[in-house]
Design an enzyme around this catalytic site. Structure first.
Site, mmCIF file in Angstrom:
data_model
loop_
_atom_site.group_PDB
_atom_site.id
_atom_site.type_symbol
_atom_site.label_atom_id
_atom_site.label_comp_id
_atom_site.label_asym_id
_atom_site.label_seq_id
_atom_site.Cartn_x
_atom_site.Cartn_y
_atom_site.Cartn_z
ATOM 1 N N LYS A 11 47.806 42.532 91.031
ATOM 2 C CA LYS A 11 46.545 43.268 91.134
ATOM 3 C C LYS A 11 45.826 43.348 89.779
ATOM 4 O O LYS A 11 46.421 43.076 88.736
ATOM 5 C CB LYS A 11 46.836 44.662 91.706
ATOM 6 N N TYR A 51 42.011 44.951 103.238
ATOM 7 C CA TYR A 51 42.608 46.281 103.394
ATOM 8 C C TYR A 51 41.950 47.067 104.540
ATOM 9 O O TYR A 51 41.985 48.296 104.536
ATOM 10 C CB TYR A 51 42.530 47.058 102.078
ATOM 11 N N ASN A 114 49.022 49.915 91.419
ATOM 12 C CA ASN A 114 50.472 49.707 91.468
ATOM 13 C C ASN A 114 50.899 48.245 91.307
ATOM 14 O O ASN A 114 51.936 47.830 91.814
ATOM 15 C CB ASN A 114 51.059 50.349 92.736
ATOM 16 N N HIS A 117 50.952 43.516 95.250
ATOM 17 C CA HIS A 117 50.920 43.658 96.710
ATOM 18 C C HIS A 117 52.037 42.820 97.308
ATOM 19 O O HIS A 117 52.325 41.729 96.805
ATOM 20 C CB HIS A 117 49.582 43.154 97.262
ATOM 21 N N GLU A 128 47.599 36.915 105.720
ATOM 22 C CA GLU A 128 47.151 37.094 104.329
ATOM 23 C C GLU A 128 47.208 35.782 103.553
ATOM 24 O O GLU A 128 46.325 35.501 102.731
ATOM 25 C CB GLU A 128 48.011 38.171 103.661
#
Ligand code: ATP
Ligand code: MG
Length: 139
Positions: A11, A51, A114, A117, A128
């Site tokens: 990320k 998302y 965080n 993913h 995805e």
């Protein structure tokens, strides 16, 4: 039967903080083979779609903002039992609850930012992966 592929993104926070190398090292040292990879940036539309399952959640707007603020590394990873094993390697969503040695324990800053993913099912791994890669980009 469990599948052998999962999908990941490093990320924007992980990229900004210089952790691409460290995270990829953990991933390959844990037995995952990289079968597709690209350095890219999500558009707002991409992040909203990726998302969309969270669109009613209070953090959705911040999540879309965060995921689009800079480049990411997207990859498809291969290993037996890939989805489950990769979720174990990244650790809990909230780094404060992530086990020692997990990627989020090592590199994440907060529950929102965080670092990484990981797909949560074989079905989502396939969706995805196809969102980011054409068949010709998977080796
Ligand atoms: P990911 O799907 O990114 O691998 P995850 O499966 O561990 O993460 P999800 O519940 O799918 O967690 O949430 C998706 C993302 O939304 C989280 O990784 C995090 O960036 C953000 N998020 C989840 N819960 C919260 C929260 N309570 N507050 C802020 N951000 C959150
Ligand atoms: Mg998730």
């Amino acid at each position: 039967m469990s599948g052998n592929r999962t999908f990941t993104m490093l990320k924007p926070d992980a990229v900004e903080n210089g952790h691409i190398g460290g995270i990829l090292e953990k991933i390959t040292a844990s037995g995952f083979k990289i079968v597709a990879m690209k350095y890219t940036q999500l558009s707002k539309r991409d992040a909203q779609e990726f998302y969309s399952v969270h669109k009613e959640r209070p953090f959705y707007g911040d999540l879309v903002e965060f995921m689009t603020r800079g480049p990411i590394v997207a990859a498809i990873l291969e290993k037996d039992n890939a989805v489950e094993d990769f979720r174990a390697l990244i650790g809990a969503t909230n780094p404060a609850e992530a086990a020692d040695g997990t990627i989020r324990k090592l590199y994440a800053t907060s529950i929102g930012e965080n670092a990484v993913h990981g797909s949560d099912s074989d079905e989502n791994a396939a969706i995805e992966g196809a969102f980011h890669f054409s068949g010709r980009e998977i080796y």
